[in-house]
Design an enzyme around this catalytic site. Structure first.
Site, PDB file in Angstrom:
ATOM      1  CG  HIS A 399      -2.299   0.566   0.898  1.00 56.24           C
ATOM      2  ND1 HIS A 399      -2.512   1.566  -0.025  1.00 56.24           N
ATOM      3  CD2 HIS A 399      -3.530   0.242   1.381  1.00 56.24           C
ATOM      4  CE1 HIS A 399      -3.784   1.860  -0.090  1.00 56.24           C
ATOM      5  NE2 HIS A 399      -4.434   1.064   0.753  1.00 56.24           N
ATOM      6  CG  ASP A 403      -2.884   4.823  -4.449  1.00 47.24           C
ATOM      7  OD1 ASP A 403      -2.317   4.757  -3.347  1.00 47.24           O
ATOM      8  OD2 ASP A 403      -2.737   5.774  -5.236  1.00 47.24           O
TER       9      ASP A 403
END
Length: 427
Positions: A399, A403
């Site tokens: 992450h 995204d």
């Protein structure tokens, strides 16, 4: 009699130390010139070392699992006769580390970060015992490792009664299944005692890399359902007309769909340097293929997967999987992946949450294909219920780099190609 000290060789590539993973000799044993006496594992490979002298071993560097620095004494041998000119004796204060002898790099140890990943070609249904032994088949003719044979002997189990994996080899899991299905085996041997197993070698590397991946990478996983009915039909048609080409599994088709989608999502095919805080987006797809072997989980790499057709991919998948399992894979075939695919094959389950193969930023896991009734709109515009083949695709991402929207969009594009196989075959 003279004493000869064999130091840990300098094997280059910036390696500063190596791990002892197996001693072939112990203190007091006689050793012959050119005889292998130890296996040492570095971050690149496991290699056997040979003695340049004949004599009796007086000292060894440590136990299995210990680390030995380059140039540090590995063994001390009492030599029969004179020490060779190039050898250094134990009485000298400084002994320069010689270059490593010509040895075969047997097992690469760049490992994936998830113990729940296995290669589709390796996975098989849970084995069940053969109801009765075949008197024409003896344990000596069964394929099994020495450790499995020893355990079976201790338990009083005839290996001819145990159903092996589909590759014909019996493993510890097959013995466990035999005992479970037999309702507790009542052989003449006593119950197997608890045992402690030291975590060393490849298993140690896997444990370290798994911990590092979970500690450093904020994972998230996205799962999508895909209708693979037409893809399976296409695969069946291609195999029916393959000639002397290898049989296609689902994996080459999936890899091709992934490679055709990646140019629009460059952050998926990337590696992240934690220390430098630099993301390298790769133009070529060097696809890691999580493969279960007798030595642990390994990741052979399909170089430039984007440039290969389905048959070439099938060839590479088979060749690399076999090389990894046999320990013959070269160092360059087991490192440098930019994205990894992992599959549990028939054991795939509904969904998986694979752990990223650090320093990559994503890992893709196809799951088991199942048949279910679905509402389908036909060419005439009429909606009807049909039996369809469905498969979930899981993707775990870093992450810090990827995204959630990008991961979802990427999988949706892969899904479109999977559900319209002509787009995979075109170009």
């Amino acid at each position: 009699m003279a004493k000869y000290t064999f130091p840990m060789p300098d094997i280059g590539e910036g390696i500063t130390e190596a791990e002892i993973v197996n001693w072939y000799k112990k203190v007091g044993d006689r050793i012959e010139e050119d005889e292998e006496f130890v296996d040492m594992m570095t971050d690149k490979a496991t290699m056997p070392l040979e003695s340049p002298v004949t004599g009796t071993i007086l000292e060894v560097a440590g136990e299995v699992g210990d680390m030995v620095a380059i140039g540090a004494p590995l063994i001390v041998v009492e030599v029969e006769g004179e020490v060779p000119d190039e050898a250094e004796t134990a009485d000298e204060d400084e002994a320069p580390a010689p270059k490593a002898p010509e040895v075969e790099k047997r097992i690469e140890v760049e490992t994936p970060d998830a113990s729940d990943q296995v290669d589709a070609a390796k996975a098989a249904p849970e084995p069940a015992p053969t109801p009765a032994p075949d008197p024409a088949v003896s344990s000596s003719k069964v394929l099994a490792t020495p450790a499995v044979r020893k355990r079976a002997k201790e338990l009083g189990i005839d290996l001819a009664q145990v159903k092996p994996h589909e590759d014909g080899r019996i493993r510890h899991a097959d013995l466990d299944s035999f005992i479970s299905y037999s309702g507790g085996y009542s052989g003449s041997a006593p119950a197997r005692a608890d045992e402690q197993i030291k975590v060393i070698g490849l298993r140690k590397r896997i444990a370290e890399n798994m911990a590092a991946a979970k500690r450093n990478i904020p994972h998230f996983t996205y799962v999508e359902e895909c209708d693979v009915t037409e893809l399976e039909n296409t695969r069946t048609q291609l195999n029916a007309n393959k000639g002397d080409k290898p049989k296609l599994t689902m994996l080459p088709l999936l890899i091709s769909a992934i490679c055709k989608t990646l140019p629009d999502f460059p952050m998926i095919n990337a590696r992240f340097d934690d220390e430098a805080k630099v993301v390298t987006r790769h133009g070529s797809v060097h696809l890691g293929m999580a493969t279960m072997t007798d030595n642990g989980l390994m990741v052979p790499v399909i170089r430039d997967a984007q440039a290969k057709n389905l048959w070439q991919l099938a060839n590479e998948i088979g060749r690399l999987a076999e090389a990894a399992r046999s320990g013959s894979a070269k160092s360059e075939e087991l490192s440098g992946s930019t994205l990894t695919v992992t599959s549990l094959g028939p054991l795939g389950g509904v969904a998986t949450t694979p752990v990223i193969n650090r320093p990559e930023v994503a890992i893709i896991g196809p799951n088991r294909i199942v048949e279910r009734p679905m509402f389908v709109t036909g060419p005439d515009g009429v909606e009807r219920v049909e039996k369809r083949k469905l498969m979930n695709i899981s993707i775990s991402c870093d992450h810090r780099v990827v995204d959630g929207y990008d991961a979802a969009a990427f999988v949706q594009e892969v899904k479109k190609k999977i559900e319209a196989p002509a787009t995979i075959l075109a170009g």
